[in-house]
Design an enzyme around this catalytic site. Structure first.
Site, PDB file in Angstrom:
ATOM      1  N   GLU A  50       0.829  -1.220   0.000  1.00 33.55           N
ATOM      2  CA  GLU A  50       0.000   0.000   0.000  1.00 33.55           C
ATOM      3  C   GLU A  50       0.859   1.264   0.000  1.00 33.55           C
ATOM      4  O   GLU A  50       0.508   2.249  -0.635  1.00 33.55           O
ATOM      5  CB  GLU A  50      -0.957   0.003   1.196  1.00 33.55           C
ATOM      6  CG  GLU A  50      -2.100  -1.005   1.082  1.00 33.55           C
ATOM      7  CD  GLU A  50      -2.995  -0.767  -0.128  1.00 33.55           C
ATOM      8  OE1 GLU A  50      -3.009   0.344  -0.675  1.00 33.55           O
ATOM      9  OE2 GLU A  50      -3.673  -1.723  -0.548  1.00 33.55           O
ATOM     10  N   TYR A 133      -6.390   6.344   4.226  1.00 33.12           N
ATOM     11  CA  TYR A 133      -6.573   5.322   3.181  1.00 33.12           C
ATOM     12  C   TYR A 133      -5.764   4.067   3.519  1.00 33.12           C
ATOM     13  O   TYR A 133      -6.299   2.958   3.549  1.00 33.12           O
ATOM     14  CB  TYR A 133      -6.148   5.860   1.803  1.00 33.12           C
ATOM     15  CG  TYR A 133      -6.062   4.764   0.794  1.00 33.12           C
ATOM     16  CD1 TYR A 133      -7.222   4.272   0.199  1.00 33.12           C
ATOM     17  CD2 TYR A 133      -4.852   4.148   0.488  1.00 33.12           C
ATOM     18  CE1 TYR A 133      -7.168   3.203  -0.690  1.00 33.12           C
ATOM     19  CE2 TYR A 133      -4.787   3.082  -0.383  1.00 33.12           C
ATOM     20  CZ  TYR A 133      -5.945   2.628  -0.977  1.00 33.12           C
ATOM     21  OH  TYR A 133      -5.889   1.565  -1.840  1.00 33.12           O
ATOM     22  N   ASP A 151      -9.667   6.069  -1.619  1.00 33.52           N
ATOM     23  CA  ASP A 151      -8.721   6.805  -2.465  1.00 33.52           C
ATOM     24  C   ASP A 151      -9.477   7.321  -3.694  1.00 33.52           C
ATOM     25  O   ASP A 151     -10.715   7.262  -3.743  1.00 33.52           O
ATOM     26  CB  ASP A 151      -7.550   5.907  -2.860  1.00 33.52           C
ATOM     27  CG  ASP A 151      -7.982   4.782  -3.789  1.00 33.52           C
ATOM     28  OD1 ASP A 151      -9.215   4.585  -3.981  1.00 33.52           O
ATOM     29  OD2 ASP A 151      -7.110   4.098  -4.344  1.00 33.52           O
TER      30      ASP A 151
END
Ligand code: SF4
Length: 356
Positions: A50, A133, A151
């Site tokens: 991520e 996020y 996002d």
């Protein structure tokens, strides 16, 4: 879902239909993208992927992800890593503060959590470099918590399905998050998060027309019904990028190239760079500056003009490639082999070397 979450979501206007969860999960079961970090709930792996994906496309991240985990297979390994080695592995991904925050976070987890990744949304959100996020992605994928990861892709999907036609500000994003929370399936939070990501990446796409006939939410989507998909989400005006001119020196002495470290704050903080100054110098000005640095030019090989775009700024670089008679100690002189194996050089400078 708490009463206050429901109240907050209702203020956003249309609430997402509950059936969305079945539709997306059924679609995800058949259409999930086969990504290396998929079907993997190890929080270390999800976190690394991520963070890499924050500013970089999936295809580029795949190779970096594999190399990174090979070099640092555990949080402990990353906590003990040499910074230059981490930065070298990050070379080309850009936004190097992400790599530094990874190291900082690995040390925090090692020291304060005994190497175990924190498992609450609030604790994850407190880690350096982790925003809402990323915290939502880790919390839902790794710990099955009903926390959305909102996002740009997810904003687009939600704005279109719910027909949200106001500008997407932080407060609108918060309300979208609250609306999504209401439809999270308690037993498959991670899959639901990833189904939203995938729908936004491959069906309700960012550029061009969405592929509504292939969309599992087509019959419950407001934008599909009223033909407003291309005007949603409503974005604020983008700020124009600042332009900065630089004169860059590619000083060569035999096989060696002169590097120096950037200052510890600001853009590309602390990374290696080719010597440079703000503004565009003509050949006479460049020669005078080189002399001040103790450089004895043997020949000006060429001058190159290249641009490089960062998030908020664009560099317009004029690079003088100079063959030097000696190696003044004001710089660190490295061979091309060392440069490729050990020294992390930002892409803006690398492209100048590659062009010679
Ligand atoms: S129906 Fe079309 S606009 Fe609506 S979510 Fe699906 S792809 Fe996007």
């Amino acid at each position: 879902m708490s009463v206050s979450d429901k109240e907050k979501a209702n203020k956003a206007g249309p609430v997402l239909p509950q059936i969305l969860q079945q539709r997306l999960l059924a679609w995800y079961d058949q259409n999930a993208r086969p990504l290396p970090w998929r079907r993997d709930t190890n929080p270390y792996h999800v976190w690394i992927s991520e963070i890499m994906l924050q500013q970089t496309g999936v295809e580029v991240v795949k190779a970096y992800y594999a190399r990174f985990l090979e070099a640092f297979p555990t949080i402990e390994a990353l906590a003990e890593a040499d910074e230059q080695k981490v930065l070298k592995l990050w070379e080309g991904l850009g936004y190097y503060s992400r790599a530094r925050n990874l190291m900082k976070t690995a040390r925090i987890i090692d020291r304060e959590y005994g190497g175990r990744f924190p498992d609450t949304y609030e604790e994850i959100l407190r880690l350096p470099g982790v925003g809402t996020y990323t915290a939502g992605a880790i919390a839902s994928i790794c710990f099955n918590l009903p926390v959305p990861a909102v996002d740009g892709n997810v904003v687009r999907v939600v704005a279109r399905i719910a027909g949200i036609d106001e500008e997407v500000t932080e407060s609108v994003k918060k309300r979208m998050t609250a609306s999504l929370k209401m439809v999270y399936p308690p037993d498959r939070c991670g899959d639901f998060t990833q189904s939203l990501m995938d729908l936004g990446a491959v069906v309700c796409i960012p550029n061009g027309a969405p592929k509504c006939p292939q969309c599992p939410a087509a019959d419950i989507c407001t934008a599909n019904r009223d033909g407003s998909a291309l005007s949603l989400p409503v974005k604020g005006r983008k700020q124009a990028k600042k332009q900065q001119e630089l004169t860059v020196f590619l000083l060569c002495c035999g096989d060696n190239i002169a590097l120096r470290r950037r200052e510890s704050g600001g853009l590309l903080a602390g990374l290696w760079e080719l010597p440079n100054v703000p503004g565009i110098l003509n050949e006479t000005g460049a020669a005078a500056l080189a002399a001040q640095w103790g450089v004895k030019p043997r020949a000006l090989i060429k001058a190159l003009r290249r641009g490089h775009v960062f998030t908020h700024i664009r560099w317009d670089m004029l690079c003088y490639v100079i063959e030097c008679a000696s190696q003044p100690p004001s710089f660190t002189w490295v061979s091309r082999e060392q440069l490729s194996d050990t020294f992390a050089l930002p892409t803006a400078f690398k492209k100048l070397i590659d062009a010679t």
